[in-house]
Design an enzyme around this catalytic site. Structure first.
Site, short mmCIF file in Angstrom:
data_model
loop_
_atom_site.label_atom_id
_atom_site.label_comp_id
_atom_site.label_asym_id
_atom_site.label_seq_id
_atom_site.Cartn_x
_atom_site.Cartn_y
_atom_site.Cartn_z
N LYS A 22 0.84 -1.21 0.00
CA LYS A 22 0.00 0.00 0.00
C LYS A 22 0.87 1.25 0.00
O LYS A 22 0.64 2.17 -0.76
CB LYS A 22 -0.89 0.00 1.24
CG LYS A 22 -1.60 1.32 1.47
CD LYS A 22 -2.45 1.33 2.71
CE LYS A 22 -1.73 1.77 3.97
NZ LYS A 22 -1.55 3.21 4.12
N ASN A 23 1.87 1.27 0.86
CA ASN A 23 2.66 2.50 1.03
C ASN A 23 3.58 2.78 -0.15
O ASN A 23 4.18 3.86 -0.22
CB ASN A 23 3.47 2.44 2.33
CG ASN A 23 2.60 2.67 3.55
OD1 ASN A 23 1.40 2.92 3.42
ND2 ASN A 23 3.20 2.59 4.73
N CYS A 126 -4.84 8.32 9.73
CA CYS A 126 -4.94 7.62 11.01
C CYS A 126 -4.68 8.60 12.17
O CYS A 126 -3.83 9.49 12.08
CB CYS A 126 -3.88 6.52 11.10
SG CYS A 126 -4.30 5.03 10.23
N ARG A 131 0.95 14.88 13.39
CA ARG A 131 1.36 14.74 11.99
C ARG A 131 1.31 16.06 11.21
O ARG A 131 0.47 16.25 10.32
CB ARG A 131 0.52 13.65 11.31
CG ARG A 131 0.66 12.32 12.01
CD ARG A 131 -0.11 11.23 11.32
NE ARG A 131 0.71 10.52 10.36
CZ ARG A 131 0.29 9.47 9.66
NH1 ARG A 131 -0.93 9.04 9.80
NH2 ARG A 131 1.08 8.85 8.84
N ASP A 316 5.14 0.79 11.91
CA ASP A 316 3.92 0.15 11.43
C ASP A 316 3.80 -1.31 11.88
O ASP A 316 2.79 -1.96 11.59
CB ASP A 316 3.85 0.23 9.90
CG ASP A 316 3.45 1.62 9.41
OD1 ASP A 316 3.12 2.47 10.26
OD2 ASP A 316 3.49 1.84 8.19
N ARG A 408 -8.60 -0.36 4.76
CA ARG A 408 -7.73 0.64 4.14
C ARG A 408 -6.38 0.01 3.78
O ARG A 408 -5.71 0.50 2.86
CB ARG A 408 -7.47 1.80 5.11
CG ARG A 408 -8.69 2.67 5.35
CD ARG A 408 -8.31 3.88 6.19
NE ARG A 408 -7.03 4.39 5.74
CZ ARG A 408 -6.11 4.93 6.52
NH1 ARG A 408 -6.34 5.06 7.81
NH2 ARG A 408 -4.96 5.34 6.04
C1 UD1 Z 1 4.49 6.95 6.20
C2 UD1 Z 1 3.62 5.73 6.09
C3 UD1 Z 1 3.16 5.27 7.47
C4 UD1 Z 1 4.35 5.09 8.41
C5 UD1 Z 1 5.24 6.34 8.41
C6 UD1 Z 1 6.53 6.14 9.19
C7 UD1 Z 1 2.56 5.88 3.94
C8 UD1 Z 1 1.32 6.08 3.15
N1 UD1 Z 1 2.49 6.01 5.25
O1 UD1 Z 1 3.67 7.97 6.75
O2 UD1 Z 1 2.45 4.04 7.32
O3 UD1 Z 1 3.89 4.87 9.71
O4 UD1 Z 1 5.62 6.68 7.06
O5 UD1 Z 1 7.25 5.07 8.69
O6 UD1 Z 1 3.61 5.60 3.38
N2 UD1 Z 1 6.50 14.86 10.39
C9 UD1 Z 1 6.66 16.19 10.73
N3 UD1 Z 1 6.44 17.13 9.77
C10 UD1 Z 1 6.09 16.80 8.49
C11 UD1 Z 1 5.96 15.43 8.15
C12 UD1 Z 1 6.18 14.50 9.13
O7 UD1 Z 1 6.96 16.51 11.88
O8 UD1 Z 1 5.91 17.70 7.67
C13 UD1 Z 1 6.72 13.85 11.44
C14 UD1 Z 1 5.50 12.96 11.69
O9 UD1 Z 1 4.58 13.61 12.56
C15 UD1 Z 1 6.15 11.76 12.33
C16 UD1 Z 1 7.49 11.66 11.59
O10 UD1 Z 1 7.70 12.93 10.99
O11 UD1 Z 1 6.39 12.00 13.69
C17 UD1 Z 1 7.53 10.60 10.51
O12 UD1 Z 1 6.40 10.73 9.68
P1 UD1 Z 1 6.45 10.41 8.13
O13 UD1 Z 1 7.63 9.57 7.82
O14 UD1 Z 1 6.27 11.67 7.38
O15 UD1 Z 1 5.12 9.54 7.96
P2 UD1 Z 1 4.16 9.47 6.71
O16 UD1 Z 1 4.93 9.71 5.47
O17 UD1 Z 1 2.94 10.29 6.98
#
Ligand code: UD1
Length: 429
Positions: A22-23, A126, A131, A316, A408
């Protein structure tokens, strides 16, 4: 609303076919916005998140066609879908579509790169923490975009096109790496992304972008270099196997005992999690067909884990591993470092008789002899599946409510588990 009823007690034996990730599928689908030619993705999992993203992409003007099906011996399908963004008719991604799934926010990168503007609603997804989107905003700003937030929308503009730059992410983010990498493919000049995410899904996206004509190197390391090109073209790409689904079923087998081949799974994608399972006393064997997981009678040993960006233990799989450790012979400590609020499964596991206490970002899990079935509530995607795993060994029936989270992210969950002997059924109410 559907629920899943699990009757515990059976061991798992047989074969589970691992679906496309999915990711990986989500950012790959979004990459189709970067070109007017067709991007054909093979092995796309049939999931609610994929359907939601298709709705968003069609709103921007993407035509899609399901090109074929791969039928495996369990009758499960991974679809081949062609996406063609011949003309982008709308650069706005509205709230009602984006709020359902955080990854849909990522369209901001390709829209900005190709159309020089985008207006995208702040995301949902989620409920596992605040986030924020600061890393997306800062990295796109570094590439020359003007970024403003108005009425719940992020508005990005780069009238003359994006310009290559060096940007160091202050924190590793999978999504922000995907977006900055996609945006930089059409920027003028060279972009270097430092402290970039190294997750296999980032590598998969980079490989697909390269097949589309992008010039990218260093993907899979923390420094990715992208030399911008004038335009990208069509390509065909196969979505990599889902490492989170793989780890989830591996933990389910570890929990119940038994012998299951995870067909099509790739061990290097989740080596750390497999190492942890071996430490816990689980048999893990790489074969030509995939990964074979066995546990025959031996006790589960407690293992401490800390979630980390790849190649560390994935956040995850944290909830699923916690479910497993509730039955270990001793105490384990599970520390979550990626999301600040990802322990909502703790109180639900406790309803099944687990003994877990929280100390800040660490869960202290004392193994118990037996879990007992109960009604439980799923709170996010991976938490939901941890409750199913616990239900597989709980005495009596466990009813997991609000299963739309599962739909999902897990393709044919009930069929895959019941094909190996579990008693799992979906009940509509
Ligand atoms: C992706 C995955 C999710 C997984 C996560 C971490 C998908 C669709 N989802 O989510 O399943 O749990 O990676 O491996 O691929 N953050 C900030 N500012 C930002 C963006 C992120 O502070 O602008 C923080 C987030 O709150 C979190 C950390 O960075 O604490 C990591 O998040 P991130 O790697 O961005 O997760 P996703 O890409 O949303």
């Amino acid at each position: 609303m559907d629920s899943i009823v699990v009757t515990g007690g059976n061991r798992l034996n047989g074969t589970i076919r691992i679906s496309g990730a999915k990711n990986a599928a989500l950012p790959l689908m979004i990459a189709s916005l970067l070109t007017s030619e067709s991007l054909v993705l093979q092995n796309v999992p049939h999931l609610a998140d994929v359907e939601s993203l298709i709705r968003i992409l069609t709103n921007h003007g993407v035509d899609y066609r399901v090109e074929g099906k791969r039928k495996d011996h369990n009758g499960q399908m991974g679809r081949n879908i062609s996406f063609r963004a011949g003309e982008i008719v709308d650069t706005t991604a509205p709230y009602d579509l984006v709020s359902r799934m955080r990854a849909s926010f990522w369209v901001i990168g390709p829209l900005l790169a190709r159309m020089h503007k985008a207006k995208v609603s702040l995301p949902g997804g989620c409920a596992i923490g605040t986030r924020p989107v600061d890393l997306f905003i800062d990295s796109l700003q570094a590439l020359g975009a003007t970024m403003t937030i108005e009425n719940g929308y992020v508005i990005a503009e780069a009238p003359g096109g994006l310009k290559g730059a060096t940007f160091r992410f202050p924190k590793v983010s999978v999504g922000a790496t995907h977006v900055a990498m996609m945006a930089a493919t059409l920027a003028s000049g060279r972009t270097v992304l430092e402290n970039a995410a190294r997750e296999p899904e980032v590598v998969d996206l980079a490989n697909c972008l390269i097949a589309m004509g992008a010039r990218i190197s260093g993907h899979g390391t923390s420094s990715i270099t992208i030399d911008g090109v004038e335009a990208l073209h069509g390509a065909t790409h196969t979505v990599l196997p889902d490492r989170i689904e793989t780890g989830t079923y591996a933990m389910a087998v570890a929990m119940t005992g038994g012998d299951v081949l995870l067909e099509g799974a790739s061990a290097p994608l989740l080596q750390k999690a497999l190492d942890v399972l071996v430490e816990a006393g689980v048999g893990v064997e790489e074969t030509n067909e995939g990964i074979r997981i066995t546990r025959n009678g031996g006790a589960l040993k407690p293992v401490n884990v800390i979630t980390e960006p790849f190649p560390g233990f994935p956040t995850d799989l944290q909830a699923q591993f916690m479910a497993l450790m509730t039955m270990a012979e001793g105490t384990s400590r599970i520390t979550e470092t990626i999301f600040e609020n990802r322990f909502m499964h703790v109180q639900e596991l406790a309803r099944l008789g687990a003994n877990i206490s929280l100390d800040g970002q660490t869960a202290i899990v004392k193994g118990v002899r037996q879990l007992k079935g109960a009604p439980v509530m799923a709170t996010d995607l991976r938490a939901s599946v941890s409750l199913v795993i616990a239900g597989l060994v709980a005495e009596g029936q466990t009813t997991v409510n609000r299963v739309y989270h599962l739909d999902r992210g897990f393709e044919h969950l009930e069929q895959k588990l019941s094909g190996c002997g579990a008693i799992v059924e979906r009940v509509s109410s």
